[in-house]
Design an enzyme around this catalytic site. Structure first.
Site, PDB file in Angstrom:
ATOM      1  N   ASP A 106       1.084  -1.139  -0.139  1.00 40.60           N
ATOM      2  CA  ASP A 106      -0.404   0.389  -0.353  1.00 40.60           C
ATOM      3  C   ASP A 106       1.055   1.332   0.145  1.00 40.60           C
ATOM      4  O   ASP A 106       1.219   1.784  -0.799  1.00 40.60           O
ATOM      5  CB  ASP A 106      -1.101  -0.238   1.057  1.00 40.60           C
ATOM      6  CG  ASP A 106      -1.731   0.988   0.903  1.00 40.60           C
ATOM      7  OD1 ASP A 106      -2.319   1.227   0.809  1.00 40.60           O
ATOM      8  OD2 ASP A 106      -2.536   1.538   2.470  1.00 40.60           O
ATOM      9  N   PHE A 155      -9.854  -0.070  -0.529  1.00 40.95           N
ATOM     10  CA  PHE A 155     -10.111  -1.293   0.739  1.00 40.95           C
ATOM     11  C   PHE A 155      -9.787  -2.485  -0.029  1.00 40.95           C
ATOM     12  O   PHE A 155     -11.283  -2.684  -0.138  1.00 40.95           O
ATOM     13  CB  PHE A 155     -10.216  -1.015   2.043  1.00 40.95           C
ATOM     14  CG  PHE A 155      -9.966  -1.341   3.513  1.00 40.95           C
ATOM     15  CD1 PHE A 155      -8.715  -1.378   3.866  1.00 40.95           C
ATOM     16  CD2 PHE A 155     -10.253  -2.672   3.915  1.00 40.95           C
ATOM     17  CE1 PHE A 155      -8.282  -2.199   4.919  1.00 40.95           C
ATOM     18  CE2 PHE A 155     -10.570  -3.483   4.270  1.00 40.95           C
ATOM     19  CZ  PHE A 155      -8.238  -2.767   4.718  1.00 40.95           C
ATOM     20  N   VAL A 156      -9.750  -3.823   0.277  1.00 45.46           N
ATOM     21  CA  VAL A 156      -9.670  -4.579  -0.559  1.00 45.46           C
ATOM     22  C   VAL A 156     -10.165  -5.434   1.290  1.00 45.46           C
ATOM     23  O   VAL A 156      -9.265  -5.803   1.800  1.00 45.46           O
ATOM     24  CB  VAL A 156      -9.173  -5.480  -1.204  1.00 45.46           C
ATOM     25  CG1 VAL A 156      -9.727  -3.802  -2.722  1.00 45.46           C
ATOM     26  CG2 VAL A 156      -7.547  -5.443  -0.785  1.00 45.46           C
ATOM     27  N   ASP A 162      -7.964  -9.287   5.041  1.00 41.34           N
ATOM     28  CA  ASP A 162      -8.636  -8.923   6.385  1.00 41.34           C
ATOM     29  C   ASP A 162      -9.054  -7.474   6.434  1.00 41.34           C
ATOM     30  O   ASP A 162      -8.360  -6.576   6.306  1.00 41.34           O
ATOM     31  CB  ASP A 162      -7.579  -8.998   7.492  1.00 41.34           C
ATOM     32  CG  ASP A 162      -7.158  -8.862   7.967  1.00 41.34           C
ATOM     33  OD1 ASP A 162      -6.029  -8.172   7.454  1.00 41.34           O
ATOM     34  OD2 ASP A 162      -7.327  -8.317   9.415  1.00 41.34           O
ATOM     35  N   ARG A 168      -9.879 -12.690   6.032  1.00 36.66           N
ATOM     36  CA  ARG A 168      -9.420 -13.580   5.240  1.00 36.66           C
ATOM     37  C   ARG A 168      -9.255 -14.903   4.199  1.00 36.66           C
ATOM     38  O   ARG A 168      -9.177 -15.354   3.229  1.00 36.66           O
ATOM     39  CB  ARG A 168      -8.089 -14.018   6.258  1.00 36.66           C
ATOM     40  CG  ARG A 168      -7.769 -12.909   7.062  1.00 36.66           C
ATOM     41  CD  ARG A 168      -6.263 -13.562   7.387  1.00 36.66           C
ATOM     42  NE  ARG A 168      -5.870 -12.493   8.904  1.00 36.66           N
ATOM     43  CZ  ARG A 168      -4.772 -11.300   8.379  1.00 36.66           C
ATOM     44  NH1 ARG A 168      -4.659 -10.819   6.895  1.00 36.66           N
ATOM     45  NH2 ARG A 168      -4.545 -10.898   9.694  1.00 36.66           N
TER      46      ARG A 168
END
Ligand code: IMP
Length: 181
Positions: A106, A155-156, A162, A168
């Protein structure tokens, strides 16, 4: 798979399992060419990289080793007030070809910590290999050598990633649904 709620957030399907699988196979092909006869040591960064590490390693037909580390970040007493530790690294890295396996890169802060910590062990080379990469969020100048899928700055979750402990186990990648209201 349809929409799913994890804690306070809602997610929708984004990258299907098959697309992810094909991307991992492509990265495995890159690594086989680059590391044939070099016996690379793969270092998976827990918790998130367990899925990518397993999927990647089973596709490799070259001689290789794998281990896992955890990055612990906590408040300490040094000048910056923050101490970062690489936990679980028992292998000797001197003159080894090391490939760091990340679930997602990120801002790159984690990659920077890991790089600095590993360099102290004098490996022959260090490469960064990640399942997902957010180029628009990345703030470091360390090259990300192998990327399965580049994604926008959203956001993934899923496939090891998670949201506060959940998600997850979800197959493929799901993306946050933004409420603009
Ligand atoms: P960094 O900003 O590159 O250091 O990323 C730090 C960590 O934040 C990653 O290793 C992930 O655990 C987490 N992270 C960053 N983006 C996401 C995301 O979209 N979903 C889930 N976790 C994320």
């Amino acid at each position: 798979m349809s929409r799913i709620r994890l804690h306070d957030l809602e997610f929708e399907p984004f990258i299907p399992e098959q697309e992810l699988s094909d991307a991992i196979s492509r990265v495995a092909g890159e690594l086989e060419v680059k590391y044939a006869d070099r016996r690379p040591l793969f270092i998976g960064v827990l918790n998130g990289a367990f899925f990518f590490a397993a999927e990647l390693i089973k596709r490799l037909e070259i001689e290789c080793e794998i281990t896992f580390v955890k990055v612990a970040s906590y408040h300490g007493t040094n000048s910056t007030g923050r101490v970062t530790d690489l936990i679980g690294l028992n292998e000797r890295l001197t003159d080894r070809h090391v490939v760091v396996l990340e679930d997602i890169v990120d801002t790159g802060t984690t990659v920077r910590y890991i790089m600095d910590a590993l360099k102290d062990h004098h490996p022959a080379s260090i490469s960064i290999c990640t399942l997902l990469f957010k180029p628009d969020a990345y703030k470091q100048n360390i090259p990300i050598d192998h990327v399965a899928v580049r994604i926008p700055n959203d956001f993934v979750v899923g496939s090891g990633l998670d949201h506060d402990g959940l998600g997850r186990n979800l197959p493929g990648i799901l993306r946050i649904i933004k409420n603009d209201t």
